[in-house]
Design a protein around this motif. Structure first.
Motif, PDB file in Angstrom:
ATOM      1  N   VAL A 116       0.841  -1.200   0.000  1.00  0.00           N
ATOM      2  CA  VAL A 116       0.000   0.000   0.000  1.00  0.00           C
ATOM      3  C   VAL A 116       0.870   1.240   0.000  1.00  0.00           C
ATOM      4  N   THR A 117       0.590   2.147  -0.904  1.00  0.00           N
ATOM      5  CA  THR A 117       1.185   3.478  -0.883  1.00  0.00           C
ATOM      6  C   THR A 117       0.040   4.427  -0.553  1.00  0.00           C
ATOM      7  N   ASP A 118       0.233   5.278   0.441  1.00  0.00           N
ATOM      8  CA  ASP A 118      -0.865   6.181   0.820  1.00  0.00           C
ATOM      9  C   ASP A 118      -0.349   7.607   0.965  1.00  0.00           C
ATOM     10  N   TRP A 119      -1.287   8.539   0.815  1.00  0.00           N
ATOM     11  CA  TRP A 119      -0.969   9.961   0.918  1.00  0.00           C
ATOM     12  C   TRP A 119      -2.248  10.731   1.246  1.00  0.00           C
ATOM     13  N   GLU A 120      -2.053  11.931   1.751  1.00  0.00           N
ATOM     14  CA  GLU A 120      -3.197  12.783   2.085  1.00  0.00           C
ATOM     15  C   GLU A 120      -3.676  13.488   0.819  1.00  0.00           C
ATOM     16  N   THR A 121      -4.987  13.517   0.641  1.00  0.00           N
ATOM     17  CA  THR A 121      -5.585  14.193  -0.513  1.00  0.00           C
ATOM     18  C   THR A 121      -6.746  15.048  -0.036  1.00  0.00           C
ATOM     19  N   ASN A 122      -7.279  15.815  -0.959  1.00  0.00           N
ATOM     20  CA  ASN A 122      -8.446  16.637  -0.647  1.00  0.00           C
ATOM     21  C   ASN A 122      -9.579  16.255  -1.570  1.00  0.00           C
ATOM     22  N   GLY A 123     -10.749  16.049  -0.979  1.00  0.00           N
ATOM     23  CA  GLY A 123     -11.929  15.706  -1.750  1.00  0.00           C
ATOM     24  C   GLY A 123     -12.957  16.808  -1.673  1.00  0.00           C
ATOM     25  N   HIS A 124     -14.109  16.564  -2.221  1.00  0.00           N
ATOM     26  CA  HIS A 124     -15.200  17.537  -2.237  1.00  0.00           C
ATOM     27  C   HIS A 124     -15.583  17.967  -0.827  1.00  0.00           C
ATOM     28  N   GLU A 125     -15.507  17.023   0.116  1.00  0.00           N
ATOM     29  CA  GLU A 125     -15.922  17.317   1.487  1.00  0.00           C
ATOM     30  C   GLU A 125     -14.748  17.461   2.453  1.00  0.00           C
ATOM     31  N   GLY A 126     -13.553  17.727   1.921  1.00  0.00           N
ATOM     32  CA  GLY A 126     -12.415  17.972   2.802  1.00  0.00           C
ATOM     33  C   GLY A 126     -11.304  16.948   2.675  1.00  0.00           C
ATOM     34  N   PRO A 127     -10.431  16.898   3.695  1.00  0.00           N
ATOM     35  CA  PRO A 127      -9.269  16.003   3.663  1.00  0.00           C
ATOM     36  C   PRO A 127      -9.671  14.533   3.564  1.00  0.00           C
ATOM     37  N   ARG A 128      -8.912  13.805   2.810  1.00  0.00           N
ATOM     38  CA  ARG A 128      -9.131  12.373   2.597  1.00  0.00           C
ATOM     39  C   ARG A 128      -7.780  11.677   2.642  1.00  0.00           C
ATOM     40  N   ARG A 129      -7.805  10.353   2.645  1.00  0.00           N
ATOM     41  CA  ARG A 129      -6.595   9.542   2.538  1.00  0.00           C
ATOM     42  C   ARG A 129      -6.736   8.700   1.285  1.00  0.00           C
ATOM     43  N   SER A 130      -5.785   8.829   0.367  1.00  0.00           N
ATOM     44  CA  SER A 130      -5.789   8.011  -0.849  1.00  0.00           C
ATOM     45  C   SER A 130      -4.772   6.893  -0.693  1.00  0.00           C
ATOM     46  N   LEU A 131      -5.122   5.747  -1.221  1.00  0.00           N
ATOM     47  CA  LEU A 131      -4.250   4.579  -1.168  1.00  0.00           C
ATOM     48  C   LEU A 131      -4.153   3.975  -2.558  1.00  0.00           C
ATOM     49  N   GLN A 132      -2.996   3.475  -2.871  1.00  0.00           N
ATOM     50  CA  GLN A 132      -2.820   2.737  -4.110  1.00  0.00           C
ATOM     51  C   GLN A 132      -2.330   1.349  -3.713  1.00  0.00           C
TER      52      GLN A 132
END
Length: 180
Positions: A116-132
């Motif tokens: 898993v590679t993960d990073w902080e992202t921003n979505g429509h409703e605020g901060p999110r965590r994205s994972l690949q």
């Protein structure tokens, strides 16, 4: 050829199923990079197709032969798609967007053996965590089930991965220790 008309219909039907099934498998092999195996399979595929079409054309006045070939073609599509599901060749890359911005989901998936590679992202409703996440195709459904259990609100998109190079995951795959 002096075959019984019923036997001829069955032979044509079976030839058509085999032809289309081989065609489906050949396409899968091509897309997954097995070009030489696909080329060898195409030789058999063409021979079978010519035999089937020859039987139909030789007896063209018998409409049941044409119908048998067409129905066999359709059945071959179904059989080919079932085989495609069973082959599960290759890898899948899943991108997951979690509403939980912590690394909780990534840690749990790593404990399950996923790279898993993960990073902080921003979505429509605020901060999110994205994972690949990269996983063998045969474990794709298990990955989705695990994500759904751990983070039911996660957004998941998956794609077939044709080329993979580098990273700890590849070393693990080459050593044969993935998910053992």
């Amino acid at each position: 050829m002096g075959l019984n008309p019923i036997v001829l219909v069955i032979v044509i039907f079976m030839i058509s199923i085999v032809y289309v099934t081989l065609s489906t498998v050949r396409m899968i092999l091509m897309m997954k990079g097995y070009r030489y195996l696909a080329a060898a399979l195409s030789i058999v595929e063409v021979i079978i197709n010519i035999l089937g079409l020859g039987l139909v054309l030789e007896n063209i006045s018998q409409i049941q032969n044409l119908i048998s070939y067409a129905v066999g073609f359709g059945a071959g599509i179904v059989v080919g798609s079932i085989i495609e599901d069973k082959l599960t060749l290759g890898y899948v890359t899943a991108t997951v967007v979690s509403p939980d911005n912590s690394d909780h989901l990534a840690k749990q998936l790593r404990e399950e053996g996923y790279g898993v590679t993960d990073w902080e992202t921003n979505g429509h409703e605020g901060p999110r965590r994205s994972l690949q996440i990269l996983t063998p195709k045969k474990r794709e459904l298990k990955l989705y089930q695990t994500i759904k259990e751990l983070e039911p609100q996660a957004f998941v998109v998956a794609n077939d991965s044709k080329t993979i190079h580098g990273g700890f995951w590849i070393r693990t795959v080459r050593r044969g220790r993935l998910f053992n």
